[in-house]
Design a protein around this motif. Structure first.
Motif, PDB file in Angstrom:
ATOM      1  N   GLU A 431      39.816  40.588  45.744  1.00 46.42           N
ATOM      2  CA  GLU A 431      40.067  40.347  47.160  1.00 46.42           C
ATOM      3  C   GLU A 431      39.123  39.101  47.857  1.00 46.42           C
ATOM      4  O   GLU A 431      39.394  38.740  48.604  1.00 46.42           O
ATOM      5  N   THR A 432      38.267  39.210  47.096  1.00 43.43           N
ATOM      6  CA  THR A 432      37.048  38.223  47.720  1.00 43.43           C
ATOM      7  C   THR A 432      37.109  37.083  46.865  1.00 43.43           C
ATOM      8  O   THR A 432      36.458  36.054  46.815  1.00 43.43           O
ATOM      9  N   GLY A 433      38.184  36.859  45.743  1.00 47.26           N
ATOM     10  CA  GLY A 433      38.260  35.545  45.113  1.00 47.26           C
ATOM     11  C   GLY A 433      37.222  35.431  43.745  1.00 47.26           C
ATOM     12  O   GLY A 433      37.317  34.404  43.441  1.00 47.26           O
ATOM     13  N   ARG A 434      36.610  36.328  43.437  1.00 46.62           N
ATOM     14  CA  ARG A 434      35.564  36.204  42.373  1.00 46.62           C
ATOM     15  C   ARG A 434      36.164  36.981  40.928  1.00 46.62           C
ATOM     16  O   ARG A 434      35.468  37.006  40.047  1.00 46.62           O
ATOM     17  N   ALA A 435      37.465  37.314  41.301  1.00 45.35           N
ATOM     18  CA  ALA A 435      38.054  37.770  39.881  1.00 45.35           C
ATOM     19  C   ALA A 435      39.526  37.325  39.896  1.00 45.35           C
ATOM     20  O   ALA A 435      40.161  37.179  41.023  1.00 45.35           O
ATOM     21  N   THR A 436      40.083  37.078  38.644  1.00 52.15           N
ATOM     22  CA  THR A 436      41.388  36.792  38.642  1.00 52.15           C
ATOM     23  C   THR A 436      42.582  37.956  38.563  1.00 52.15           C
ATOM     24  O   THR A 436      41.900  39.054  38.354  1.00 52.15           O
ATOM     25  N   TYR A 437      43.840  37.509  38.956  1.00 44.59           N
ATOM     26  CA  TYR A 437      44.684  38.811  38.853  1.00 44.59           C
ATOM     27  C   TYR A 437      44.687  39.328  37.553  1.00 44.59           C
ATOM     28  O   TYR A 437      45.124  40.479  37.360  1.00 44.59           O
ATOM     29  N   LEU A 438      44.705  38.849  36.391  1.00 41.50           N
ATOM     30  CA  LEU A 438      44.615  38.992  35.060  1.00 41.50           C
ATOM     31  C   LEU A 438      43.782  39.934  34.941  1.00 41.50           C
ATOM     32  O   LEU A 438      43.687  40.914  34.119  1.00 41.50           O
ATOM     33  N   GLU A 439      42.521  40.009  35.357  1.00 40.04           N
ATOM     34  CA  GLU A 439      41.425  40.823  35.157  1.00 40.04           C
ATOM     35  C   GLU A 439      41.755  42.218  35.953  1.00 40.04           C
ATOM     36  O   GLU A 439      41.450  43.226  35.357  1.00 40.04           O
ATOM     37  N   VAL A 440      42.485  42.100  36.940  1.00 43.74           N
ATOM     38  CA  VAL A 440      42.995  43.410  37.708  1.00 43.74           C
ATOM     39  C   VAL A 440      44.144  43.941  37.059  1.00 43.74           C
ATOM     40  O   VAL A 440      43.942  45.078  36.754  1.00 43.74           O
ATOM     41  N   LEU A 441      44.836  43.396  36.320  1.00 44.59           N
ATOM     42  CA  LEU A 441      45.972  43.755  35.570  1.00 44.59           C
ATOM     43  C   LEU A 441      45.274  44.534  34.402  1.00 44.59           C
ATOM     44  O   LEU A 441      45.901  45.710  33.990  1.00 44.59           O
ATOM     45  N   MET A 442      44.376  43.775  33.746  1.00 45.64           N
ATOM     46  CA  MET A 442      43.768  44.633  32.528  1.00 45.64           C
ATOM     47  C   MET A 442      43.135  45.741  33.014  1.00 45.64           C
ATOM     48  O   MET A 442      43.052  46.881  32.217  1.00 45.64           O
TER      49      MET A 442
END
Length: 477
Positions: A431-442
């Motif tokens: 949400e703060t732009g410090r992680a990618t969506y792929l990291e969220v998916l994983m």
């Protein structure tokens, strides 16, 4: 007196000639098996949970109801009860063979002897009544009793009776073994169902979280923060999770039907409390000592009784080499005319015959039956020894499984907590732009897998506990 001595000498020679080549019986009993160890590996218990009745071992009221239904309706158990009934009648049959056979009856017939035979010529010149010769067509009417009895001198019939009694007891133990396995199957299937219910809850919670994440991604895509690839990745993950949900629903349906089959009833909703799945009672898990298996496990006792029955079969087969003594007799009224049928004592008739027979030319067939009985005895003994070894190994396996699963569950619980926190952290960073969506998916996928594995581990703990109770011989009391 001389004639009697000759008869006794003949009988003695007959017995000696038939028994001198009788095969010997090798003494093989259940005591010849390999001795059991003094204790189970990593177990110092002296009291076993096999003595605990299943109503006390299983505390879930819904599970108790299912077990009671299965004990009442299961077809395998009903078939075992019928085998007990068959064995009971076989015992009565073998006991009846030791008693004399007595029959009452009435017969009517007609005979004609050829006139050029001794009987025919004698009848033609003999008066059956004063002034009346024997009729050429001679009627014959009889009313009375006839009896026969085989003297069980060599114990053949008594051995058959003892074998039948042993097999009757073995069928009871066989029924107990089926009951033990049935209760374990019902309990195992029940906890399998609770595990699936909990997995379904987790996957639905995960779908809700993934759907929320998908909505956020769509907003970010409209804002130009992410591209269409990220949206499709999240949409694919949601679709995958929903597919997994339907797979679990299918497994639940099949498991419910399997549980209904064990209970001997047609499918209907199964009442259950999925929240009880997390509770695991480890207070009643004492294994006792291995020698208690010989008394507690129905399959071992059944095999031991089969050894005893086969031993009596061998004795009965050996007795077939010796002469058999049969006594037959009849008494009643017999006449050629019904008007004279019951005129006494003229129409009174009786007969008594003692029969001594010994096998001479058919000894090869008797020897084959004897060798078959010995081979069956050896087979029964090996089956008994195999059951003992199998029982010990089953208990040892479940004890090791329980110990390892306890440690595994503790580690899996830590793993779930860590991955759960990682999911929250990944969402916040994204949400703060410090992680990618792929990291969220994983993170979401890993958290889901770890939760499912935790439930599977708990299910394995329940099954190991059930299997240990069954392996120790619990459930038939």
């Amino acid at each position: 007196m001389l004639q009697i001595n000759k008869t006794l000498l003949f009988i003695a020679l007959l017995v000696f000639s038939t028994s001198c080549k009788t095969p010997s019986i090798t003494s093989s009993t259940s005591n010849d098996s390999q001795p059991l160890p003094d204790s189970f590996v990593n177990s110092k218990d002296t009291v076993t949970i096999a003595h605990v009745k299943w109503e006390l071992f299983y505390k879930d009221t819904d599970l108790k109801y299912l077990i009671e239904t299965a004990l009442k309706n299961n077809y395998d158990l009903q078939l075992a009860v019928q085998k007990v009934a068959i064995a009971t009648n076989n015992v009565k049959l073998r006991k009846g063979e030791l008693l004399p056979i007595l029959n009452a009856g009435v017969s009517a017939g007609q005979r004609r002897f050829g006139l050029f035979t001794m009987d025919g010529a004698g009848n033609a010149s003999t008066d059956i009544l004063p002034g009346q010769v024997v009729p050429e067509n001679l009627p014959d009417f009889f009313a009375g009793f006839n009896a026969s009895w085989e003297a069980d001198v060599w114990g053949k019939l008594r051995s058959n009776k003892k074998a039948a009694i042993a097999r009757f007891s073995a069928t009871i133990e066989g029924k107990n073994a089926i009951q033990t396995a049935l209760i374990a199957s019902v309990a195992g299937t029940y906890y399998e169902l609770l595990a699936l219910d909990n997995e379904l809850d987790i996957i639905r919670e995960t779908i809700d979280l993934q759907q929320d994440a998908l909505d956020i991604i769509r907003v970010k895509k409209q804002a130009g923060v992410v591209n269409e690839l990220a949206v499709k990745q999240f949409e694919g993950q949601v679709a995958n999770s929903k597919g997994f949900e339907y797979e679990i629903l299918q497994q639940i349906a099949l498991t419910e039907n399997q549980l209904h089959f064990l209970c001997g009833q047609f499918p209907k909703p199964i009442v259950r409390d999925k929240s009880k799945f997390a509770a695991l009672d480890s207070s009643l898990l004492s294994a006792g000592i291995p020698s208690q298996l010989l008394k507690n496990r129905p399959d071992i006792r059944q095999a031991e009784l089969e050894v005893a029955a086969s031993k009596f079969d061998v004795k009965s087969a050996k007795a077939a080499f010796y002469p058999s003594f049969m006594i037959t007799g009849s008494v009643g009224y017999q006449a050629f005319s019904t008007a004279l049928w019951f005129q006494s004592p003229e129409s009174l008739a009786y007969a008594l015959l003692g029969n001594l027979t010994a096998p001479l030319l058919n000894r090869s067939a008797i020897k084959a039956r004897f060798n078959t009985a010995k081979a069956n005895q050896t087979e029964a003994l090996l089956h008994y020894q195999k059951n003992i070894l199998n029982g010990y190994v089953e208990v040892a396996n479940e004890l090791a499984t329980l110990k390892n699963l306890e440690q595994l569950y503790a580690e899996k619980d830590k793993e779930v907590a860590s991955y759960q926190q990682s999911t929250v952290i990944a969402n916040n960073l994204f949400e703060t732009g410090r992680a990618t969506y792929l990291e969220v998916l994983m993170a979401q996928r890993t958290a889901l897998d770890s939760k499912i594995q935790l439930i599977v581990t708990k299910k394995l703990q329940h099954q190991a506990r059930i299997n240990l109770y069954r392996a120790l011989g619990g459930g038939w009391q």
